[in-house]
Design an enzyme around this catalytic site. Structure first.
Site, short mmCIF file in Angstrom:
data_model
loop_
_atom_site.label_atom_id
_atom_site.label_comp_id
_atom_site.label_asym_id
_atom_site.label_seq_id
_atom_site.Cartn_x
_atom_site.Cartn_y
_atom_site.Cartn_z
N ASP A 16 -2.53 -3.81 2.37
CA ASP A 16 -1.52 -2.89 2.90
C ASP A 16 -2.04 -2.18 4.15
OD1 ASP A 16 0.92 -1.69 2.95
OD2 ASP A 16 0.47 -0.19 1.43
N ASN A 18 -0.78 -2.89 7.50
CA ASN A 18 -0.64 -3.63 8.77
C ASN A 18 0.27 -2.90 9.76
OD1 ASN A 18 -2.09 -5.62 7.51
ND2 ASN A 18 -0.37 -7.05 7.30
N ARG A 20 1.18 0.32 9.93
CA ARG A 20 0.61 1.57 10.46
C ARG A 20 -0.54 1.28 11.43
NH1 ARG A 20 -0.49 3.88 4.83
NH2 ARG A 20 0.04 1.73 4.31
N TRP A 21 -1.29 0.23 11.16
CA TRP A 21 -2.38 -0.17 12.06
C TRP A 21 -1.80 -0.45 13.44
CZ3 TRP A 21 -3.51 -4.41 15.07
CH2 TRP A 21 -4.84 -4.57 15.47
N ARG A 29 5.06 -3.79 14.88
CA ARG A 29 4.52 -4.07 13.55
C ARG A 29 4.03 -5.50 13.38
NH1 ARG A 29 5.54 -0.64 9.33
NH2 ARG A 29 5.68 -2.46 7.96
N HIS A 33 0.60 -7.54 11.45
CA HIS A 33 0.54 -8.67 10.51
C HIS A 33 -0.35 -9.78 11.07
CE1 HIS A 33 3.43 -6.56 8.18
NE2 HIS A 33 4.46 -6.78 8.99
N THR A 62 8.72 -9.22 -3.68
CA THR A 62 10.18 -9.43 -3.72
C THR A 62 10.90 -8.25 -3.05
OG1 THR A 62 10.37 -8.40 -5.90
CG2 THR A 62 10.08 -10.77 -5.87
N LEU A 127 -13.66 -21.64 -4.93
CA LEU A 127 -12.84 -20.41 -4.96
C LEU A 127 -11.39 -20.82 -5.17
CD1 LEU A 127 -12.48 -17.29 -4.36
CD2 LEU A 127 -11.98 -17.98 -2.02
N LEU A 175 0.32 -0.07 -7.68
CA LEU A 175 0.22 -1.52 -7.87
C LEU A 175 1.37 -2.29 -7.21
CD1 LEU A 175 -1.04 -2.21 -11.50
CD2 LEU A 175 -1.99 -3.08 -9.37
N SER A 176 2.49 -1.61 -6.94
CA SER A 176 3.64 -2.26 -6.29
C SER A 176 3.99 -3.59 -6.96
CB SER A 176 3.35 -2.48 -4.79
OG SER A 176 3.09 -1.26 -4.14
N GLU A 187 -10.80 -3.12 -12.76
CA GLU A 187 -11.37 -1.95 -12.09
C GLU A 187 -10.59 -1.79 -10.79
OE1 GLU A 187 -13.83 -0.06 -13.29
OE2 GLU A 187 -13.97 -1.33 -15.07
#
Ligand code: IPE
Ligand code: IPE
Ligand code: MG
Length: 236
Positions: A16, A18, A20-21, A29, A33, A62, A127, A175-176, A187
């Site tokens: 989260d 992007n 505001r950055w 915006r 991204h 969503t 991975l 957590l959205s 954790e």
């Protein structure tokens, strides 16, 4: 599935900050991204280096369909571009890609790129990179629970595994609707750092913090090293 004896470590990230950055730099915006995509590349590399076995990235929820159509289209294009460009090195790196979430509302080009990325990386064993696109954990749980199920069968249908460490960048502490079931014993690590500024050093700091924590999963907390087990009660 891991083919070696590497212990499993599943890190999930809510990427989260992007927008505001970008706004802080006087940029549109979408520039945030795009910068965020660089962080994804760097963090995937760092995850492999730190022997993380699964990395789940929340790329589009969503609820993110509520954003202006131009921003949504930009994100869809960026995701498609990312999957097409990054697949060769990710495959060579031993990364397996899976995408979580609905496919039926995605632009065809992105849906195709997802299929291609999943097929061509399916043998990756170092991975497991899961990218959540048009994802809601509640929807995923409802879909998985459509039949009467055991907890194990439900976990299997959710197509992911228990989260060990849940990271959220950008300063919010929620957590959205990301990996609700899987985060039952995660954790949590919240940082003010915006996603485009989150790189290998920040990732290593989050892992070091995680590794310093005691996880007893409802059991008795282990005594501090060097002490006898006499005073083995949970400390405040
Ligand atoms: C996260 O950054 C990326 C997505 C949700 C797609 P944001 O776009 O939410 O950035 P902020 O929270 O507005 O700064
Ligand atoms: C969460 O970020 C979703 C992703 C990072 C993809 P948002 O910026 O959409 O957060 P909420 O939903 O407003 O909490
Ligand atoms: Mg946000």
């Amino acid at each position: 599935m891991q083919t070696n004896l590497q212990p499993k470590l599943h890190v999930a990230i809510i990427m989260d900050g992007n927008g505001r950055w970008a706004e802080a730099r006087g940029l549109p915006r979408p520039a945030g991204h795009e910068a965020g995509a660089d962080s994804v590349r760097a963090v995937v590399r760092a995850a492999v280096e730190h022997q993380v076995t699964a990395l789940s990235l929340y790329a589009f929820s969503t609820y993110n369909w509520r954003r202006p159509p131009a921003e949504v289209a930009g994100l869809m294009g960026l995701l498609r571009h990312f999957l097409m460009i990054e697949v060769p090195w990710l495959r060579d790196f031993g990364v397996r890609i899976s995408v979580l979430g609905r496919r039926d509302r995605l632009p065809l080009g992105l849906a195709r790129a997802i299929g291609h990325a999943e097929r061509s990386t399916r043998d990756g064993r170092r991975l497991h990179l899961r990218i959540a696109i048009d994802y809601s954990a509640r929807d995923a749980i409802l879909a998985a629970a459509a039949d009467h199920l055991t907890a194990e069968a439900l976990a299997e249908r959710l197509a992911t595994e228990d989260v060990d460490l849940m990271i959220r960048t950008g300063g919010d502490q929620r957590l959205s609707d990301f990996l609700l079931w899987e985060s039952a014993y995660a954790e949590f690590y919240f940082t003010e750092v915006k996603w485009p500024d989150f790189g290998p050093d920040e990732f290593a700091a989050a892992l070091a913090d995680y590794r310093s924590r005691t996880r007893s999963f409802g059991g008795v907390r282990p005594s501090p090293a060097g002490l006898t087990s006499a005073g083995n009660s949970p400390s405040a």
